[in-house]
Design an enzyme around this catalytic site. Sequence first.
Site, PDB file in Angstrom:
ATOM      1  N   ARG A   1       2.185   6.051 -19.585  1.00  0.00           N
ATOM      2  CA  ARG A   1       2.429   4.692 -20.095  1.00  0.00           C
ATOM      3  C   ARG A   1       2.660   3.700 -18.940  1.00  0.00           C
ATOM      4  NH1 ARG A   1       6.910   1.043 -19.934  1.00  0.00           N
ATOM      5  NH2 ARG A   1       6.822  -0.376 -21.678  1.00  0.00           N
TER       6      ARG A   1
ATOM      7  N   GLY B   1       7.914  -4.039 -22.395  1.00  0.00           N
ATOM      8  CA  GLY B   1       6.642  -4.418 -21.787  1.00  0.00           C
ATOM      9  C   GLY B   1       5.521  -4.646 -22.778  1.00  0.00           C
TER      10      GLY B   1
ATOM     11  N   THR C   1      14.290  -3.622 -15.439  1.00  0.00           N
ATOM     12  CA  THR C   1      13.434  -3.836 -14.274  1.00  0.00           C
ATOM     13  C   THR C   1      14.088  -4.813 -13.315  1.00  0.00           C
ATOM     14  OG1 THR C   1      11.464  -3.469 -15.585  1.00  0.00           O
ATOM     15  CG2 THR C   1      11.199  -4.793 -13.602  1.00  0.00           C
TER      16      THR C   1
ATOM     17  N   THR D   1      11.490  -9.124 -17.710  1.00  0.00           N
ATOM     18  CA  THR D   1      12.067  -7.801 -17.959  1.00  0.00           C
ATOM     19  C   THR D   1      12.276  -7.647 -19.466  1.00  0.00           C
ATOM     20  OG1 THR D   1      13.966  -6.352 -17.521  1.00  0.00           O
ATOM     21  CG2 THR D   1      14.374  -8.709 -17.419  1.00  0.00           C
ATOM     22  N   GLY D   2      12.178  -6.427 -19.944  1.00  0.00           N
ATOM     23  CA  GLY D   2      12.300  -6.192 -21.380  1.00  0.00           C
ATOM     24  C   GLY D   2      11.193  -5.266 -21.857  1.00  0.00           C
TER      25      GLY D   2
ATOM     26  N   GLY E   1       3.983  -0.355 -18.537  1.00  0.00           N
ATOM     27  CA  GLY E   1       4.501  -1.551 -19.204  1.00  0.00           C
ATOM     28  C   GLY E   1       3.935  -2.795 -18.549  1.00  0.00           C
ATOM     29  N   ASP E   2       4.632  -3.889 -18.730  1.00  0.00           N
ATOM     30  CA  ASP E   2       4.172  -5.162 -18.166  1.00  0.00           C
ATOM     31  C   ASP E   2       4.414  -5.271 -16.670  1.00  0.00           C
ATOM     32  OD1 ASP E   2       7.000  -5.119 -18.901  1.00  0.00           O
ATOM     33  OD2 ASP E   2       7.020  -7.103 -17.964  1.00  0.00           O
TER      34      ASP E   2
HETATM   35  C1  SD4 Z   1       8.577  -1.907 -19.047  1.00  0.00           C
HETATM   36  N1  SD4 Z   1       9.395  -4.140 -18.704  1.00  0.00           N
HETATM   37  O1  SD4 Z   1       8.188  -0.893 -18.497  1.00  0.00           O
HETATM   38  C2  SD4 Z   1       9.606  -2.767 -18.341  1.00  0.00           C
HETATM   39  C3  SD4 Z   1      10.969  -2.230 -18.653  1.00  0.00           C
HETATM   40  C4  SD4 Z   1      12.085  -3.189 -18.563  1.00  0.00           C
HETATM   41  O2  SD4 Z   1      14.144  -3.764 -19.269  1.00  0.00           O
HETATM   42  O3  SD4 Z   1      12.023  -4.248 -17.984  1.00  0.00           O
HETATM   43  N2  SD4 Z   1      13.160  -2.897 -19.174  1.00  0.00           N
HETATM   44  O4  SD4 Z   1       8.186  -2.243 -20.166  1.00  0.00           O
END
Ligand code: SD4
Length: 307
Positions: free
Chosen positions: A177, A203, A149, A200-201, A179-180
């Site tokens: 879906r 979610g 992200t 980021t990561g 995410g965060d």
């Molecule tokens: C999610 N946080 O959709 C986002 C994806 C993301 O590194 O940041 N990926 O969960």
Amino acid sequence: MGYAILSTWKMSFQGVCEASCLLKDHASAGDAAVRCIQCTEDNPAFVSVGYGGLPDENGRVFLDGGFMDGDTLKFGAVGALEGFRSPVAIARSLKDSNFNNFLVGKGAEAYAEAAGFEKRDNLTPESRARYLKDKGKTQNLFSYDGHDTICALALDENGSMCAGVSTSGLYLKKAGRLGDSPVIGSGFYADSAIGAAAATGVGEEIMKGVLSFRAVMYLRSGMTPMQAAETAVRELKEDLANRLGRTSSISLIVLGNDGTFGVGTTIEFPFAYASDTEPPTLYLANAGSDGRTVITRVEDPATVTQD
Ligand code: SD4
């Protein structure tokens, strides 16, 4: 007062260059953050955001975006949006009404169309080819497998702050879906009186820790941006390890309202920063063994392989 822009991943470097020029020319934090993010949204070389974003389990690209104005605490967000150019711009436009600030799916698309936002089919031939090769492999879904992200935190010369995010979410995610990223408090948060944060990561894990709001509250309690970022990520990592027996890929950027930055991460994580006293710079953050973040300045961007 000085200005600053902080953004996730190497892919944001060009955006940070453009945003810092805008800030130098007295642009608002909001305009700078959106410009930073749109540079990545429009570049098909980056497969996790906007044009060229990787699709869901059915081969369709659904985008999420969020924006928060730190002066007013107003925010806007869109989720599961298909067929538009810039989710962060659409999110930003939603912040000024008192209701209906977070729209998803068909409702978000109807709003974006009526408001005249630019349409775009975000599935590139390259993303489709990758999908056709990988479809069905949802078991091994990793957010950092080329899929990240973009988050941008900005401070302008008037002391206004904002946070913006844009993503296509996890590759091969289930239809519908979220995410965060578009969720205020988890994916992003900004309060000009304190500071801003964005994540980021994975979610599903970031939301368990309400990570961005948590970091801003640590700033409020007197921590520096670096302490706030490290503490928020370390605590969530420990909670996940103790209760679920796992760790996940999570990174968090924090910008203080004095323009100083902090980063917390569980993995190797490139990010970009510029301010009135520092030219655009690419950094690499790593998780130290003591829960501290080890940050190194990248002299040659070519040495950083992931976007
Ligand atoms: C999610 N946080 O959709 C986002 C994806 C993301 O590194 O940041 N990926 O969960």
